[in-house]
Design an enzyme around this catalytic site. Structure first.
Site, PDB file in Angstrom:
ATOM      1  N   ASP A 210       0.771  -1.231  -0.354  1.00  0.00           N
ATOM      2  CA  ASP A 210       0.191  -0.019  -0.091  1.00  0.00           C
ATOM      3  C   ASP A 210       1.424   1.582  -0.125  1.00  0.00           C
ATOM      4  O   ASP A 210       1.828   1.462   0.692  1.00  0.00           O
ATOM      5  CB  ASP A 210      -1.238   0.205   1.585  1.00  0.00           C
ATOM      6  CG  ASP A 210      -1.936   0.575   1.383  1.00  0.00           C
ATOM      7  OD1 ASP A 210      -2.777   0.909   0.802  1.00  0.00           O
ATOM      8  OD2 ASP A 210      -1.863   1.976   1.822  1.00  0.00           O
ATOM      9  N   ASN A 218      -2.611  13.153  -3.682  1.00  0.00           N
ATOM     10  CA  ASN A 218      -3.523  13.768  -4.159  1.00  0.00           C
ATOM     11  C   ASN A 218      -4.133  14.800  -4.190  1.00  0.00           C
ATOM     12  O   ASN A 218      -3.850  15.575  -5.068  1.00  0.00           O
ATOM     13  CB  ASN A 218      -4.863  12.353  -4.256  1.00  0.00           C
ATOM     14  CG  ASN A 218      -4.383  11.248  -5.466  1.00  0.00           C
ATOM     15  OD1 ASN A 218      -3.794  11.538  -6.712  1.00  0.00           O
ATOM     16  ND2 ASN A 218      -5.189  10.388  -5.146  1.00  0.00           N
ATOM     17  N   ASP A 227      -1.256   9.538 -10.318  1.00  0.00           N
ATOM     18  CA  ASP A 227      -1.527   9.220 -11.389  1.00  0.00           C
ATOM     19  C   ASP A 227      -0.190   8.779 -11.310  1.00  0.00           C
ATOM     20  O   ASP A 227       0.338   6.618 -11.595  1.00  0.00           O
ATOM     21  CB  ASP A 227      -2.457   9.096 -12.593  1.00  0.00           C
ATOM     22  CG  ASP A 227      -3.965   9.192 -12.290  1.00  0.00           C
ATOM     23  OD1 ASP A 227      -4.123   8.093 -10.777  1.00  0.00           O
ATOM     24  OD2 ASP A 227      -4.289   9.500 -12.770  1.00  0.00           O
ATOM     25  N   GLU A 253      -3.755   2.140  -4.588  1.00  0.00           N
ATOM     26  CA  GLU A 253      -3.335   2.410  -4.269  1.00  0.00           C
ATOM     27  C   GLU A 253      -2.034   1.171  -3.879  1.00  0.00           C
ATOM     28  O   GLU A 253      -1.836   0.865  -3.050  1.00  0.00           O
ATOM     29  CB  GLU A 253      -2.828   3.864  -3.189  1.00  0.00           C
ATOM     30  CG  GLU A 253      -3.797   3.059  -1.579  1.00  0.00           C
ATOM     31  CD  GLU A 253      -4.637   3.987  -1.336  1.00  0.00           C
ATOM     32  OE1 GLU A 253      -5.146   4.438  -0.306  1.00  0.00           O
ATOM     33  OE2 GLU A 253      -6.122   3.975  -2.726  1.00  0.00           O
TER      34      GLU A 253
END
Length: 331
Positions: A210, A218, A227, A253
């Protein structure tokens, strides 16, 4: 034909059936006395054993293949054997032997090229009258313009069909953002690997990975940057995993690393190498203030009822890594 089928089964991870089919072909080919199919069988067996981390068996069949190719003078096949031996010795970290076969590969490749060049020179030495006759015959054959156009159209249609089939096959198993395997492929493959682990008693390790604080990435740097981070994490995972490992994007993620025939100690070493690669990567090339780390939960227990429970066990360890401060492995 059966060798090709076995090769396809091996690519799909059905190693037991592939080896069984190759064994049948090997037995019947030995009885026939034809040598080249034997070499193809051994090469396919070696690839499967390498994927299974069974390096001793891979080396055993490759030794037979190498002896046979040298006796036959089948240099193209001998090149393939040397290439497979390089990969096998690299996997066992026997780098001196890997280098020996690497050098043998390139010596042989040079000889093959030299022979090919000599053949081309002999061909060029033929009389111009003969070449002219061949050219005129070829021109005459192609003068039927309608047939040539039909042939071109057919070839184009076949090419487009093949490209479309490949694209569709890729869409079924590939994550569009990271180009890693997707969750569907992961579920199918992990189920097969887990069943094989239970059947053979060989260990199987699974790690859930993770990206730490991905929501903050973000929010602070934009979803587009997020991304790019996921793409780079996927790329680094692929670079730092072993040849036999399976890397997939699980969702969001989260990623999953499947390590066939691998116990916790070895698997933790692979995971630590991956964790360090992510932490030390030059993330400033994406944004000056960007820093990315990962947390990993690792599990290996083939006594559980199914592969989903193994994933759950890895997920539990992932939460422990998160609670323990992130940027770490728990198993």
């Amino acid at each position: 034909m059966r060798v090709n089928l076995a090769e396809a089964l091996g690519r799909q991870g059905d190693y037991a059936l592939a080896l069984s089919l190759l064994g049948w072909v090997l037995e019947h080919t030995q009885l026939s006395g034809i040598k080249e199919p034997l070499i193809h069988c051994w090469l396919n067996m070696a690839v499967i054993y390498l994927r299974q981390n069974d390096h001793s068996r891979a080396l055993e069949v490759l030794a037979q293949a190498l002896t046979q190719t040298q006796e036959l003078g089948a240099k193209d096949l001998e090149l393939q054997v040397h290439q497979c031996l390089v990969e096998t010795y690299k996997a066992t970290e026997e780098f001196a032997q890997a280098l020996e076969h690497y050098e043998a590969y390139y010596r042989l490749e040079g000889a093959v090229r030299a022979e090919s060049a000599e053949r081309r020179l002999r061909g060029l030495s033929l009389s111009r009258d003969l070449e002219k006759t061949k050219a005129e015959a070829e021109i005459q054959r192609l003068r039927n313009a309608e047939l040539a156009r039909a042939l071109e159209a057919l070839e184009q249609a076949n090419h487009e069909k093949s490209a479309l089939v490949q694209a569709l096959e890729l869409q079924v198993i590939q994550d569009p953002l990271t180009k890693l395997y997707n969750r569907r492929y992961l579920e199918d493959t992990l189920a097969k690997e887990y069943a094989q682990s239970q059947q053979t008693g060989k260990p199987l390790a699974v790690a859930i990975v993770d990206v730490d604080d991905f929501k903050r990435i973000n929010d602070q740097f934009s979803h587009q940057t997020g991304d790019v981070v996921l793409q780079k994490v996927g790329e680094l995972m692929g670079q730092n995993a072993r040849l036999t490992d399976i890397v997939a994007r699980y969702g969001g993620e989260e990623f999953v690393l499947v390590l066939p025939r691998t116990g916790l100690e070895t698997a933790s070493g692979v995971c630590e190498r991956l964790r360090a690669a992510i932490e030390t990567h030059e993330w400033s090339s994406i944004h000056p203030n960007l820093r990315v780390t990962i947390s990993l939960g690792l599990a290996s227990d083939n006594t559980l009822p199914n592969h989903e429970k193994l994933l759950d066990a890895a997920d539990t360890k992932l939460y422990e890594a998160k609670r323990g401060g992130k940027n770490r492995i728990k198993y």
